[in-house]
Design a protein around this motif. Structure first.
Motif, short mmCIF file in Angstrom:
data_model
loop_
_atom_site.label_atom_id
_atom_site.label_comp_id
_atom_site.label_asym_id
_atom_site.label_seq_id
_atom_site.Cartn_x
_atom_site.Cartn_y
_atom_site.Cartn_z
N PRO A 423 0.85 -1.12 0.02
CA PRO A 423 0.16 -0.01 0.00
C PRO A 423 0.99 1.23 -0.09
CG PRO A 423 -0.59 -1.46 1.91
CD PRO A 423 0.61 -2.04 1.09
N GLY A 424 0.44 2.45 -0.77
CA GLY A 424 1.06 3.53 -0.68
C GLY A 424 2.06 3.70 -1.75
N LYS A 425 2.41 2.67 -2.57
CA LYS A 425 3.43 2.71 -3.60
C LYS A 425 2.62 2.35 -4.93
CE LYS A 425 7.84 1.56 -1.26
NZ LYS A 425 9.02 1.56 -1.76
N GLY A 426 3.29 3.00 -5.89
CA GLY A 426 2.53 2.78 -7.43
C GLY A 426 3.20 3.27 -8.63
N ILE A 427 3.02 2.55 -9.55
CA ILE A 427 3.57 3.01 -10.85
C ILE A 427 2.56 3.07 -11.93
CG2 ILE A 427 4.42 0.75 -11.49
CD1 ILE A 427 7.14 2.12 -12.38
N GLY A 428 2.76 4.13 -12.88
CA GLY A 428 1.64 4.17 -13.84
C GLY A 428 2.33 4.54 -15.15
N PHE A 429 1.43 4.20 -15.92
CA PHE A 429 1.65 4.26 -17.59
C PHE A 429 0.84 5.11 -18.36
CE2 PHE A 429 2.10 2.39 -21.70
CZ PHE A 429 3.56 1.99 -21.78
N SER A 430 1.42 5.96 -19.42
CA SER A 430 0.65 6.43 -20.13
C SER A 430 1.06 6.53 -21.82
CB SER A 430 0.15 7.78 -20.05
OG SER A 430 1.55 8.94 -20.26
N TYR A 431 0.17 6.42 -22.59
CA TYR A 431 0.55 6.52 -24.21
C TYR A 431 -0.17 8.04 -24.52
CZ TYR A 431 1.74 1.89 -25.09
OH TYR A 431 2.34 0.68 -24.98
N PHE A 432 0.67 8.46 -25.72
CA PHE A 432 0.06 9.69 -26.08
C PHE A 432 0.60 10.16 -27.34
CE2 PHE A 432 3.89 12.31 -24.76
CZ PHE A 432 4.26 11.61 -23.63
N LEU A 433 -0.10 10.98 -28.14
CA LEU A 433 0.40 11.50 -29.37
C LEU A 433 -0.06 12.89 -29.49
CD1 LEU A 433 -2.12 9.93 -32.05
CD2 LEU A 433 -2.74 11.10 -30.14
N HIS A 434 0.66 13.69 -30.33
CA HIS A 434 0.28 14.99 -30.74
C HIS A 434 0.33 15.18 -32.22
CE1 HIS A 434 -0.28 18.82 -28.36
NE2 HIS A 434 0.18 19.29 -29.64
N GLY A 435 -0.77 15.89 -32.67
CA GLY A 435 -0.51 16.31 -34.31
C GLY A 435 0.26 17.53 -34.10
N CYS A 436 1.23 17.46 -35.56
CA CYS A 436 2.15 18.41 -35.71
C CYS A 436 1.55 19.41 -36.60
CB CYS A 436 3.41 17.89 -36.33
SG CYS A 436 4.09 16.53 -35.33
N GLY A 437 1.43 20.66 -36.18
CA GLY A 437 1.03 21.75 -37.11
C GLY A 437 -0.48 22.06 -36.75
N PHE A 438 -1.02 23.00 -37.52
CA PHE A 438 -2.32 23.62 -37.34
C PHE A 438 -3.35 22.34 -37.64
CE2 PHE A 438 -3.67 27.72 -36.43
CZ PHE A 438 -2.49 28.35 -35.97
N THR A 439 -4.42 22.42 -37.00
CA THR A 439 -5.36 21.27 -37.49
C THR A 439 -5.98 21.48 -38.79
OG1 THR A 439 -5.88 21.58 -35.10
CG2 THR A 439 -7.51 20.31 -36.55
N GLY A 440 -6.21 20.19 -39.59
CA GLY A 440 -6.60 20.47 -40.80
C GLY A 440 -6.22 21.07 -41.87
N ASN A 441 -6.69 21.93 -42.56
CA ASN A 441 -6.18 22.65 -43.66
C ASN A 441 -5.65 24.09 -43.29
OD1 ASN A 441 -8.60 23.66 -43.57
ND2 ASN A 441 -9.18 23.60 -45.42
N GLY A 442 -5.63 24.16 -41.90
CA GLY A 442 -4.97 25.67 -41.41
C GLY A 442 -3.87 26.22 -41.83
N GLU A 443 -2.73 25.25 -42.13
CA GLU A 443 -1.45 25.73 -42.64
C GLU A 443 -1.62 26.21 -44.39
OE1 GLU A 443 1.32 25.98 -41.13
OE2 GLU A 443 0.92 24.93 -39.45
N ARG A 444 -2.67 25.45 -44.68
CA ARG A 444 -2.56 25.79 -46.31
C ARG A 444 -3.56 27.07 -46.51
NH1 ARG A 444 -5.93 21.36 -49.59
NH2 ARG A 444 -7.52 23.12 -48.64
N ASP A 445 -4.49 26.97 -45.97
CA ASP A 445 -5.79 27.84 -46.13
C ASP A 445 -5.66 29.32 -45.32
OD1 ASP A 445 -6.54 26.25 -47.96
OD2 ASP A 445 -8.36 25.54 -47.04
#
Ligand code: FAD
Ligand code: FES
Ligand code: FES
Lengths: 712, 159, 249
Positions: A423-445
């Motif tokens: 009790p009192g000890k723990g270890i945790g894990f996470s996965y994640f991702l992050h899209g690069c740049g503006f969402t959708g066609n933001g960069e282009r338009d």
């Protein structure tokens, strides 16, 4: 494989900063003929029914809505945020006046004599208040600033055939940026132009927000970025909110004025990270396989829209996280409330979304009685998989390799098993991702980035772009990219500080786009310059954005296509010990493995990793920020606690190579992604330590105490 | 007794101040003496961006009233950077990747000098403790700790 | 501009205090922060102010009349570094703010500030420390338990200054033989105000705790010493001190 570009160089700005010779705004303009103090609304929602102003001595000014020469609104994504509150106020802290004069003492005295009478209206402090239109509608027809709906597969059918439905709701709190340099600006009138020096992330955003208010041509509004003492999203749009009133003042008095917020004002009245409430209903079949998620994602946007729409978009496109689930429906909304507006903050909606989904995956594993890590494996996205917006994962996904590396570094499996009985000890894990740049066609338009490279007669090369150095190392990494492509020494390339009169608009310094998107333009321009290189001659190259090839076309109406051209990926592991008496959480170990394409400078990326990790661990359990009746209870830095050097052990990290074809020398974004995974990993670790589901950050000792009391 | 002339030294040079004794040392350094190396991050003793050495001890110059520093010696980063010790620390910061936005850095450099003066070979815990009054929002501290270690190694004999 | 005095001697200081009622300013870590003004403007401390940090007569630690006396103007770090002071006090001072602040802040300032979260107070209470107050008219010594009367309130009079804090040598000498535990709970590990602090000390005799002393910070309007709870000797069981955190033993 390691790339030579990843080898660390000494940052261009390091020695000057460490020696104290770099001039931040307050250093560059140590003395100012005039000083400005904001006068803020003291109620959360109300009509202004009367104003009483003191008589002004010569050379003192009180500037307000009546002085605005153009329209009384700041153009951000929409135009709802007024330069000065006029007939109504929508949050406690909204700027009503700017008091200006040469003597600070006198300015304060005049400030104290301004009296405003309000007719108070019922303020909305919660998502529920807002949804029920308490006090009358404030935005549109339903108080929703933006709504995005996504439907991938067929959720109804999936739920119809379901054996089990598991549902839970996740909350994340406010977070304050606490960039060490408070909001600072200095403005003056020169010939027929307005000139502003500011500690800011997006000089062109400021210009865009001012032209309407001033009724002036963009060319007559010049914004110059000064060395910026941290930003993290807090200097993306908020400088517009101060620059507006300051610009109106300078327009009238034609004198130089300095506006620097005190730390207390900065804490109380500048924008924060969006609090979120995300409920996830999951359909599971008889084997414990996930069939579908039905997600209701709500953000508290505060009083004005600012860039909430974009934050929402990222939250919605990120909430399914690294998992391939065939049926996903998301209803995402940002609500208007009567609190300080929420806005950009490192991660931009992704940390909230990732926290919810990762915590939910743990919850599902717990309910199904399976190992949380093994449970995740079948769903991990792979190259070629469809995304929830019917786009595609174009790149090779290294999650299996990253998982293995992280497990090996941290000893996760052994510890996870062992801590089941401690009790009192723990270890945790996470996965994640992050899209690069503006969402959708933001960069282009929308953005249509452009940069210049200029070479002088001494063959020295200068990079002209509007992206700013704010600590993340851009002035170094841009130069590394150019010097490598040109095959000339690093010292032969320099980065020109953003000044809207000089540099082209390569877009804002946000969304982890600077290196992956703009850096790529720098590389292409440098390659062209190399081909055309004539020694001893002035030369100039203009490089415009062109979208990567092979993407699934983005449809902004339907929200379909490739939301992002590429993703950065991460795995975090956090180990904790919870004090059985006080429920204080002690972090014992931190591990992170990342795919950022190719790190343009290993040391700089490591700096981002550690900095992002510690900031996110602060978010996870130290940085409590409560809003009571429209006012933040934590009024000083003694109340709002960011991590010190003593709070966390060193971060152990590794970066795997996975070059991205359309990023500078293979780079993807790194600055934001490094924030996304800590809170869920921390929550998972605490969850094991106290044997309870953690569905909220910050995780406070007070909450844990209640949980353990309940458990007993 | 009630004497408003305050004599003190800054970076080795004699100074005389005859303004309001309740002004902060930080403001006088920055505005009157034009030494902007010490920064204002909070103005309430919390962040350490305003760190200087006062009679050789690390202090937050934003809580020091001018009236209390008569006869004292102030060292700011502008003075420190001219010394061998200062150069060693600054170079170590640059090489360890300890500088990001840089706003905390001059204060961190002063705190590092204070740590090394007290203990030329500090271990990690001593370093972390010595830096605990200097907040950095960018780096997460690891590389700053590395920088102090590096300075200690390279600067053997300097402190 | 307020009147500001910088007396050279204690005697002078006392007459400034009685003649002008000047507010003593030691490290300034409370006063300068509480009266913080817009940057570059002087702190807004109302009324005349008198610096006391320069008074050499108040910067000492010495044994006197069976007491260990800590001069009012000594910065906390100097107190902390002195080997003679009880470890319970050292443990508490070591967790006040950060090193830079402790180079300014004083013990007198900490007790006069009379915050419920003033970290020096719990150990001073359990060791039955006393506060010596001086005025031009004379001196008096007050029990620590009587000195603080409410949040921000003490018995200090308009014409008095704190001269020293005095700890019975009796305690200083026997502290090491007892069981000591000091624990501060703040929001983070350093540079944080107390949400709770506990200072515990007890003698043991043949496995029985006697002379149990316990004080709690930040739980009430003032720091409290729990005398009743400690009135009876208690058998020493393993579990009693199993989780006492970073013990100072
Ligand atoms: C960032 C920060 C963190 C802090 N953290 C902590 C903490 O963790 N724990 C804690 O307990 N405190 C903390 N404090 C509070 C503060 O540092 C202490 O209360 C400090 O000990 C006050 O001492 P000073 O000498 O600076 O007092 P000053 O500000 O100079 O004075 C404080 C009060 O004492 C009076 N005074 C001073 N000397 C005398 C004297 N000789 N005779 C009579 N009256 C006198 C003054 O008139 C004033 O009323 C913190 C403060 C800051 C700014
Ligand atoms: S400005 Fe002095 S401690 Fe923050
Ligand atoms: S480098 Fe930005 S605050 Fe430390």
């Amino acid at each position: 494989m390691s790339h030579s570009i990843s080898n660390a160089v000494r940052r261009k700005d390091a020695v000057a900063k460490a020696s104290g010779t770099t001039e931040y705004l307050s250093d560059q303009f140590l003395h100012s003929p005039y000083h400005a103090k904001c006068f803020y609304s003291t109620v959360s929602r109300g009509k202004i029914i009367s104003r009483s102003l003191p008589d002004l001595p010569e050379d003192y000014y009180i500037i307000g809505a009546d002085h605005v020469p153009g329209t009384n609104s700041l153009h951000m994504i929409i135009d709802d945020w007024p330069v000065f509150a006029d007939k109504e106020v929508r949050y406690l802290g909204q700027i009503i006046y700017l008091v200006i004069g040469p003597d600070k003492e006198k300015v304060l005295e005049l400030h104290s004599r301004i009296k405003i009478e309000y007719q108070e209206l019922d303020p909305c402090y919660s998502l529920e208040d807002s949804a029920s239109l308490l006090g009358g509608v404030q935005h549109g027809e339903d108080n929703v600033f933006t709504r995005y709906d996504i439907h991938h597969g067929n959720v109804e059918d999936a739920f119809a055939g379901t054996v089990k439905i598991l549902e839970n709701e996740y909350y994340t709190g406010y977070q304050e940026h606490v960039y060490m340099e408070p909001q600072s600006m200095f403005a003056f009138w020169e010939n027929d132009s307005f000139v502003l020096h500011a500690s800011a992330q997006c000089p062109f955003y400021i210009r865009k927000s001012l032209v309407g208010a001033l009724g002036m041509e963009p060319e007559k509004v010049r914004i110059i970025q000064t060395a910026t003492g941290g930003a993290f999203g807090g200097k993306e749009h908020f400088p517009d909110v101060l620059a507006g009133p300051l610009a109106v003042a300078v327009y009238h008095i034609r004198q130089p004025v300095k506006l620097v917020l005190d730390r207390k004002e900065d804490l109380a009245y500048t924008i924060k990270r969006h609090p979120s409430s995300i409920s996830i209903r999951t359909a599971v079949d008889g084997d414990g396989t996930i069939l579908a998620h039905d997600i209701n994602l709500r953000l508290d946007g505060g009083a004005f829209a600012s860039c909430s729409a974009v934050v929402l978009a990222r939250a919605v496109f990120t909430v399914s996280n690294v998992y391939n689930v065939p049926n996903v429906r998301i209803c995402g909304r940002v609500f208007c409330t009567n609190k300080v507006p929420s806005d950009a903050f490192r991660g931009f909606g992704a940390p909230q979304a990732v926290f919810a989904m990762e915590s939910h995956m743990n919850y599902l594993a717990y309910e199904l009685g399976v190992d949380p890590l093994a449970f995740r494996q079948p769903y991990l996205l792979k190259q070629g998989d469809a995304t929830i917006t019917e786009g595609k994962v174009h790149e090779k996904v290294l999650l299996p390799e990253m998982t293995e590396r992280a497990l090996e570094m941290s000893g996760y499996k052994e510890k996870y098993e062992r801590y089941k009985n401690i009790p009192g000890k723990g270890i945790g894990f996470s996965y994640f991702l992050h899209g690069c740049g503006f969402t959708g066609n933001g960069e282009r338009d929308l953005i249509k980035a452009r940069i210049y490279l200029k070479k002088d007669e001494q063959d020295h090369v200068f990079i002209y772009a509007s992206n700013v150095e704010m600590g993340q190392g851009l002035s170094t990494t841009f130069c590394k990219v150019a010097s490598k492509a040109l095959d000339i020494p690093f010292d032969q390339v320099d980065f020109v500080g953003p000044d809207t009169a000089i540099v082209p608009d390569s877009g804002p310094t946000v969304a982890s786009r600077s290196i992956s998107v703009v850096g790529y333009l720098v590389q292409k321009a440098a390659e062209r310059l190399k081909e055309e290189w004539v020694p001893g001659e002035q030369q100039m190259i203009t490089q415009d954005y062109s979208p990567p090839e092979g993407l699934v076309e983005w449809d902004q109406e339907a929200l379909k296509g490739d939301a992002y051209p590429a993703y950065s990926w991460g795995v975090n592991i956090v180990e904790v010990e919870v004090d059985p008496l006080t429920c204080e959480v002690d972090t014992k170990g931190i591990w992170g493995v990342y795919d950022v394409g190719v790190p343009i400078d290993r040391q700089i990326v490591e700096g981002q990793i550690i900095g992002g990790m510690v900031q996110a661990l602060g978010y996870s359990h130290l940085e409590k920020l409560e809003n009571r009746d429209g006012r933040f209870k934590q009024a000083t830095m003694a109340d709002y606690m960011i991590p010190t050097s003593m709070d966390f052990p060193s971060t152990e990290k590794d970066i795997l190579d996975n070059p991205f074809e359309y990023g500078a020398f293979g780079a993807k974004g790194a600055g934001e992604m490094v924030f996304d995974g800590a809170a869920p990993a921390f929550g998972a670790a605490v969850s094991q330590a106290v044997d309870a589901i953690i569905d909220e950050v910050p995780v406070l000792p007070e909450t844990l105490m209640e949980l353990t009391d309940e458990g007993q | 007794m009630k004497d408003n002339k305050i004599e003190f030294t800054v970076n080795g040079g004699k100074k005389v101040y005859d303004g309001d004794p309740l002004r902060r040392l930080l403001d006088v350094l920055r505005e009157d003496l034009e030494l902007p190396g010490a920064k204002e991050g909070c103005g309430e003793g919390e962040c350490g961006a305003c760190s200087v050495l006062l009679d050789g001890k690390l202090v937050n110059s934003c809580v020091v009233a001018m009236g209390t520093i008569g006869g004292k010696d102030v060292l700011t980063v502008e003075g420190l950077k001219e010394t061998e010790q200062g150069k060693c620390i600054i170079e170590a910061y640059a090489d360890a990747g300890a500088v990001q936005c840089g706003f905390c850095t001059p204060g961190m450099v002063m705190a590092s000098e204070a740590i090394l003066r007290e203990n030329p070979e500090p271990d990690e815990q001593t370093i972390r403790k010595g830096l605990s009054g200097n907040l950095c929002r960018c780096t997460g501290y690891d590389q700053i700790v590395d920088a102090v270690k590096l300075a200690s190694e390279r600067g053997k004999g300097l402190w | 501009m307020v009147n500001f005095y910088c007396p050279e001697t204690l005697e002078e200081a006392l007459s400034v205090r009685s003649d002008h009622g000047a507010v003593p300013l030691a490290g300034g870590t409370d006063l300068m922060v509480r009266f913080e003004n817009w940057s570059s403007l002087p702190a807004g401390i109302p009324g005349p102010v008198m610096s006391v940090g320069q008074l050499e007569e108040l910067k000492y630690i010495r044994e006197e009349d069976g007491q260990l006396c800590i001069g009012a103007a000594l910065p906390l770090n100097q107190v902390l570094e002195d080997q003679r002071i009880p470890r319970s006090l050292a443990a508490a001072l070591d967790e006040i703010a950060a090193p830079s602040l402790r180079n300014l802040a004083t013990l007198a300032g900490n007790i006069q500030n009379a915050s419920p979260a003033a970290d020096s107070v719990p150990p001073l209470l359990i060791m039955d420390a006393r506060v010596r107050l001086l005025s031009s008219a004379g001196s008096r010594t007050v029990d620590m338990g009587d000195f603080i009367t409410g949040p921000g309130k003490t018995v200090l009079k308009e014409d008095e200054i704190i001269e020293s804090v005095r700890i019975p040598m009796d305690f200083v000498n026997k502290e090491a033989a007892g069981i000591l535990s000091y624990r501060k709970v703040g929001t983070r590990k350093a540079n944080a105000l107390s949400k709770l602090s506990v200072c515990f000390w007890a003698e043991t005799e043949k496995g029985v705790l006697k002379d149990i002393r316990l004080a709690l910070g930040a739980v009430a309007a003032t720091v409290v010493r729990l005398k009743e709870a400690c009135a009876r000797p208690a058998p020493l069981r393993r579990s009693a001190c199993r989780r006492d955190g970073p013990s100072c033993r």
